[in-house]
Design a protein around this motif. Structure first.
Motif, PDB file in Angstrom:
ATOM      1  N   UNK A 147       3.063  25.026 -19.606  1.00  0.00           N
ATOM      2  CA  UNK A 147       2.808  24.788 -18.181  1.00  0.00           C
ATOM      3  C   UNK A 147       4.129  24.428 -17.491  1.00  0.00           C
ATOM      4  N   UNK A 148       4.449  25.079 -16.345  1.00  0.00           N
ATOM      5  CA  UNK A 148       5.710  24.784 -15.647  1.00  0.00           C
ATOM      6  C   UNK A 148       5.865  23.294 -15.325  1.00  0.00           C
ATOM      7  N   UNK A 149       7.113  22.849 -15.397  1.00  0.00           N
ATOM      8  CA  UNK A 149       7.429  21.429 -15.222  1.00  0.00           C
ATOM      9  C   UNK A 149       6.832  20.841 -13.941  1.00  0.00           C
ATOM     10  N   UNK A 150       6.994  21.536 -12.813  1.00  0.00           N
ATOM     11  CA  UNK A 150       6.548  20.975 -11.534  1.00  0.00           C
ATOM     12  C   UNK A 150       5.022  20.842 -11.465  1.00  0.00           C
ATOM     13  N   UNK A 159       5.377  17.136 -11.608  1.00  0.00           N
ATOM     14  CA  UNK A 159       5.870  17.121 -10.226  1.00  0.00           C
ATOM     15  C   UNK A 159       5.755  15.746  -9.608  1.00  0.00           C
ATOM     16  N   UNK A 160       4.754  14.980 -10.032  1.00  0.00           N
ATOM     17  CA  UNK A 160       4.558  13.633  -9.487  1.00  0.00           C
ATOM     18  C   UNK A 160       5.759  12.734  -9.750  1.00  0.00           C
ATOM     19  N   UNK A 161       6.514  12.981 -10.857  1.00  0.00           N
ATOM     20  CA  UNK A 161       7.679  12.134 -11.147  1.00  0.00           C
ATOM     21  C   UNK A 161       8.803  12.404 -10.145  1.00  0.00           C
ATOM     22  N   UNK A 214       7.789  10.784  -6.924  1.00  0.00           N
ATOM     23  CA  UNK A 214       7.998   9.344  -7.042  1.00  0.00           C
ATOM     24  C   UNK A 214       9.479   8.986  -6.898  1.00  0.00           C
ATOM     25  N   UNK A 215      10.348   9.816  -7.488  1.00  0.00           N
ATOM     26  CA  UNK A 215      11.795   9.571  -7.400  1.00  0.00           C
ATOM     27  C   UNK A 215      12.264   9.684  -5.947  1.00  0.00           C
ATOM     28  N   UNK A 216      11.762  10.701  -5.233  1.00  0.00           N
ATOM     29  CA  UNK A 216      12.151  10.875  -3.822  1.00  0.00           C
ATOM     30  C   UNK A 216      11.644   9.696  -2.987  1.00  0.00           C
ATOM     31  N   UNK A 259       3.643  18.118  -3.735  1.00  0.00           N
ATOM     32  CA  UNK A 259       4.779  17.633  -4.516  1.00  0.00           C
ATOM     33  C   UNK A 259       4.310  16.767  -5.681  1.00  0.00           C
ATOM     34  N   UNK A 260       3.403  15.856  -5.402  1.00  0.00           N
ATOM     35  CA  UNK A 260       2.865  15.007  -6.467  1.00  0.00           C
ATOM     36  C   UNK A 260       1.804  15.822  -7.209  1.00  0.00           C
TER      37      UNK A 260
END
Ligand SMILES: [Zn+2]
Length: 112
Positions: free
Chosen positions: A82-85, A89-91, A94-96, A44-45
């Protein structure tokens, strides 16, 4: 268990036309590729740790690395391909994580 890792991905940005390939010894279609390395923690990160822009033969994948000015001359890139995740993805991670840490505080602060 701590899960982390990295990998490489390649994005085909454009065909730049036919040109002689030294390896194939024929005229071949050449593409501009973006090859990047991503690093992740728990999948995820994620973030990008390396980027390489290459002009390479479609058949044998041999070619040369391009610098920024050569890249802009052959393929004008307006937004990051480059795909967003993979990039940010780290953002989301971090939000979760922030939301999970906030829940006990809110339950204590506003008891029902
Ligand atoms: Zn070739």
């Amino acid at each position: 268990m701590f899960v982390w890792g990295s990998g490489w991905k390649t994005i085909d940005l454009a065909v730049t036309g036919k040109q002689p390939c030294a390896t194939c010894e024929k005229d071949r279609p050449f593409h501009v590729y973006l090859k990047y390395r991503y690093v992740h923690i728990y999948y995820l990160f994620k973030w990008v740790s390396e980027r390489h822009y290459l002009r390479a033969c479609e058949i044998c994948s041999r070619g040369v690395e391009l610098d920024k000015s050569q890249l802009q001359a052959s393929v004008p890139i307006s937004k990051d391909p480059i795909p967003f995740m993979d990039r940010l993805g780290w953002t989301i991670g971090l939000a979760i994580l922030g939301a999970l840490l906030l829940v006990p505080y809110l339950i204590e602060k506003f008891p029902s």
